[in-house]
Design an enzyme around this catalytic site. Structure first.
Site, mmCIF file in Angstrom:
data_model
loop_
_atom_site.group_PDB
_atom_site.id
_atom_site.type_symbol
_atom_site.label_atom_id
_atom_site.label_comp_id
_atom_site.label_asym_id
_atom_site.label_seq_id
_atom_site.Cartn_x
_atom_site.Cartn_y
_atom_site.Cartn_z
ATOM 1 N N TYR A 116 0.834 -1.203 0.000
ATOM 2 C CA TYR A 116 0.000 0.000 0.000
ATOM 3 C C TYR A 116 0.874 1.260 0.000
ATOM 4 C CZ TYR A 116 -3.908 -3.079 1.264
ATOM 5 O OH TYR A 116 -4.862 -4.070 1.281
ATOM 6 N N ASN A 139 -12.580 0.313 -5.524
ATOM 7 C CA ASN A 139 -12.318 -0.114 -6.896
ATOM 8 C C ASN A 139 -13.565 -0.731 -7.528
ATOM 9 O OD1 ASN A 139 -11.330 -1.145 -9.290
ATOM 10 N ND2 ASN A 139 -9.863 -2.546 -8.349
ATOM 11 N N CYS A 147 -6.679 -5.019 -7.735
ATOM 12 C CA CYS A 147 -6.465 -4.621 -6.343
ATOM 13 C C CYS A 147 -6.063 -5.808 -5.464
ATOM 14 C CB CYS A 147 -7.677 -3.891 -5.786
ATOM 15 S SG CYS A 147 -9.229 -4.766 -5.967
ATOM 16 N N HIS A 148 -6.282 -7.026 -5.940
ATOM 17 C CA HIS A 148 -5.827 -8.196 -5.178
ATOM 18 C C HIS A 148 -4.301 -8.259 -5.103
ATOM 19 C CE1 HIS A 148 -6.092 -9.567 -9.385
ATOM 20 N NE2 HIS A 148 -5.088 -10.386 -9.082
ATOM 21 N N GLU A 174 -2.206 -16.512 -9.866
ATOM 22 C CA GLU A 174 -1.098 -15.784 -10.472
ATOM 23 C C GLU A 174 0.269 -16.271 -10.000
ATOM 24 O OE1 GLU A 174 -1.596 -11.551 -10.338
ATOM 25 O OE2 GLU A 174 -3.638 -11.663 -11.126
#
Length: 182
Positions: A116, A139, A147-148, A174
């Site tokens: 962040y 979002n 945003c993950h 991912e």
């Protein structure tokens, strides 16, 4: 129907995904919203909010405007694409939040994470980590604007509007986190 009427039309659809039902909504400009856990009550609440914010008429996917975003989401979950190349409509978000989300979309690649605080620094606001957290919570385009991929600076997973299990699943997809054992 004139051009102004078309521009105010929001088409929507609910699609199945590896993380549960997602509602997608699009304007003539592009994808405007992705909503997690799109059971009827969640979907209806989101649609009312979108219609109110945009002053729009809601139509269930009438013109096929959502075909490409739906194909892209399916390809993402199948591991065939790593970034989304669909037009986006940013009209549900503005100011600092939009600036942060645009940086996130363009600057944090598949399979990586950012803190962040680091993201705050990237937009010229060092020390605004909490404001970045608020931007992530606001979002309107999760997954597509990833945003993950934003985590705590100390290595913690942080929060997530779709729930922490959903965030874990996306990060595992991912390759950032290991796949769950069961």
């Amino acid at each position: 129907m004139d051009r102004d009427d078309v521009a105010r039309r929001v088409e929507w659809a609910v699609v199945d995904s590896d993380i549960g039902p997602l509602m997608l909504a699009a304007t003539e400009e592009g994808l405007v919203a992705v909503v997690f856990h799109a059971r009827p009550e969640v979907r209806d609440r989101a649609l009312r909010r979108i219609a109110s914010r945009l002053g729009a008429e809601l139509v269930e996917d009438a013109s096929g405007r959502l075909a490409e975003p739906i194909r892209a989401l399916h390809a993402y979950f199948a591991g065939r694409i790593q970034q989304f190349d669909v037009p986006l409509d940013w009209s549900l978000i503005g100011g600092f939040n939009r600036q942060v989300l645009r940086e996130l979309a363009s600057g944090v690649r598949y399979g990586t994470v950012v803190g962040y605080g680091e993201l705050a620094g990237r937009v010229g606001q060092p020390g605004a980590a909490q404001a970045v957290g608020a931007a992530m919570a606001a979002n309107p385009l999760p997954i597509v604007v990833p945003c993950h991929r934003v985590v705590e600076g100390d290595g913690g997973i942080g929060g997530f509007g779709g729930g922490l299990e959903t965030k874990r699943q996306l990060l595992a997809l991912e390759g950032v986190l290991p796949e769950p054992l069961f």
